[in-house]
Design a protein around this motif. Structure first.
Motif, PDB file in Angstrom:
ATOM      1  N   ALA A 143       0.811  -1.216   0.000  1.00  0.00           N
ATOM      2  CA  ALA A 143       0.000   0.000   0.000  1.00  0.00           C
ATOM      3  C   ALA A 143       0.848   1.270   0.000  1.00  0.00           C
ATOM      4  O   ALA A 143       0.298   2.372   0.026  1.00  0.00           O
ATOM      5  CB  ALA A 143      -0.935   0.004   1.202  1.00  0.00           C
ATOM      6  N   ARG A 295      -5.828   8.661  -0.530  1.00  0.00           N
ATOM      7  CA  ARG A 295      -6.353   7.384  -1.044  1.00  0.00           C
ATOM      8  C   ARG A 295      -7.343   6.791  -0.051  1.00  0.00           C
ATOM      9  O   ARG A 295      -7.042   6.651   1.131  1.00  0.00           O
ATOM     10  CB  ARG A 295      -5.211   6.403  -1.302  1.00  0.00           C
ATOM     11  N   ILE A 297      -9.362   4.181   2.007  1.00  0.00           N
ATOM     12  CA  ILE A 297      -9.178   2.829   2.528  1.00  0.00           C
ATOM     13  C   ILE A 297     -10.468   2.434   3.239  1.00  0.00           C
ATOM     14  O   ILE A 297     -10.952   3.157   4.118  1.00  0.00           O
ATOM     15  CB  ILE A 297      -7.980   2.739   3.483  1.00  0.00           C
ATOM     16  N   LEU A 306      -7.354  -0.856  -0.098  1.00  0.00           N
ATOM     17  CA  LEU A 306      -7.465   0.213  -1.079  1.00  0.00           C
ATOM     18  C   LEU A 306      -8.569  -0.154  -2.063  1.00  0.00           C
ATOM     19  O   LEU A 306      -9.092  -1.280  -2.058  1.00  0.00           O
ATOM     20  CB  LEU A 306      -6.142   0.387  -1.820  1.00  0.00           C
TER      21      LEU A 306
END
Length: 377
Positions: A143, A295, A297, A306
């Motif tokens: 990640a 991003r 999650i 993700l």
């Protein structure tokens, strides 16, 4: 040191290595004094009844990315560290290494400064710092943001060496692809705990880095070269090299229970396998999603992922990890407890520190491992 004097009885006492039934733990002035048979408790001793719960030193978690709704990467400050440490104390971890995931040089420096300031200020639970990256392998980035992964430069080495002088414990996860044995040697000589991770390096390279001073592997089996018939990879190096220990995310998702069982049996000492949570912002909360550097999650069915399905940390506390080890892997309870307490503690402690806890570092664990809570002073 002054503090309350109290004796705990009525449940198993875990001393970091063994479970003691029929004994009581006596504290004087807030510090552990003696383990005595319950029938020898003095009549005038103040007693706290454990009601069958296990009394244990608090967990020591060496990989904590966030908790209490915040991520260290989002705001590397003392306030963030205090919020994360408070959340994890509620989950039983009384000592943590807040962990910065691969980021910019500026963010790395800010995280070092925040950790140093938190330690100086005595923020409870902050035992040092873990820098996971940015000197990793893009091929095994997991990640981590590939755009931020880079080779270790002299200025990076200098920043880490400075941090090592000002922190009680500093762990650095790095990959041979973007570092050198000489850099590892310099870090090790400065007292840094060098951990190999997020790497596709072959077995011989990993062993060469172990010889240079690397003493750990980050989240065993995940984001690393695997154990094969002709190429043992980092997994093989971590298991066969006695000088290396290895963190393990024992949620039954990151690593299959039967794989954990095989690794537990195969690990050559004196290095040991220890538990880490790899916790993210949702730890200690009911949040179902959060953002890491923009991003999204998501949290669902015990997983953090993700949008492409890549695992992004773990939705795990160490009590749950102990439960997985004992119920699904078959590890004896005392060994599982040690993997969350004394084993990681030895990774970051001075040789003279024997984990004799103060009252502030004690926890009570339900016998069915369904609950944990700190002991109130």
């Amino acid at each position: 040191m002054t503090g309350p004097s109290i004796t705990f009885a009525g449940g198993p006492i875990f001393d970091g290595t063994e479970l003691h039934d029929g004994y009581a733990a006596r504290f004087r002035d807030g510090v552990f004094d003696a383990l005595v048979p319950e029938h020898q408790i003095a009549r005038d001793d103040p007693i706290e009844d454990l009601a069958g719960h296990i009394l244990s030193p608090g967990y020591v978690d060496l990989q904590v990315n966030g908790g209490g709704g915040v991520m260290f990467n989002d705001d590397p400050s003392v306030d963030t560290l205090a919020q994360i440490a408070t959340a994890h104390r509620g989950l039983g971890a009384t000592r943590i290494l807040p962990t910065l995931i691969t980021d910019t040089p500026e963010k790395t420096r800010a995280s070092i400064d925040a950790a140093v300031e938190a330690v100086r200020a005595g923020v409870p639970g902050i035992a040092g710092l873990h820098l996971e990256g940015p000197h990793l392998s893009e091929r095994r980035k997991g990640a981590h943001d590939a755009a931020l992964i880079r080779p270790m430069q002299p200025e990076d080495l200098d920043a880490i060496l400075w941090a090592a002088k000002h922190l009680p414990a500093l762990m650095v996860t790095l990959a041979p692809e973007n570092t050198t044995p000489d850099q590892v040697d310099a870090l090790t000589r400065a007292g840094v705990i060098v951990s190999l991770g997020h790497t596709d390096a072959p077995f011989e390279t990993c062993m060469a880095f172990a010889k240079a001073g690397a003493q750990c592997a980050t989240h065993l089996f995940n984001a690393m070269s695997q154990l094969g018939s002709r190429e043992p990879g980092l997994v093989g190096a971590a298991l066969s090299c006695g000088s290396m220990s290895a963190g393990l995310i024992a949620d039954g998702i990151h690593v299959h229970p039967d794989t954990m069982r095989a690794a537990w049996a195969a690990k050559r000492g004196p290095g040991r396998v220890f538990l880490v949570s790899d916790a993210m912002a949702v730890a200690g909360t009911s949040q179902t999603e959060f953002h890491l550097e923009g991003r999204l999650i998501r949290r669902e069915n015990g997983r953090l992922t993700l949008q492409d399905g890549t695992l992004a940390g773990a939705d795990l506390c160490l009590t749950k990890a102990i439960q997985v080890l004992t119920e699904q892997v078959g590890v004896p309870l005392a060994e599982a407890l040690a993997a969350a307490t004394s084993v990681p503690h030895r990774m970051i402690a001075n040789a003279s520190d024997d984990l004799k806890p103060t009252l502030s570092h004690l926890i009570r664990i339900a016998p069915d491992l369904s609950e944990v809570r700190p002991v109130s002073q």
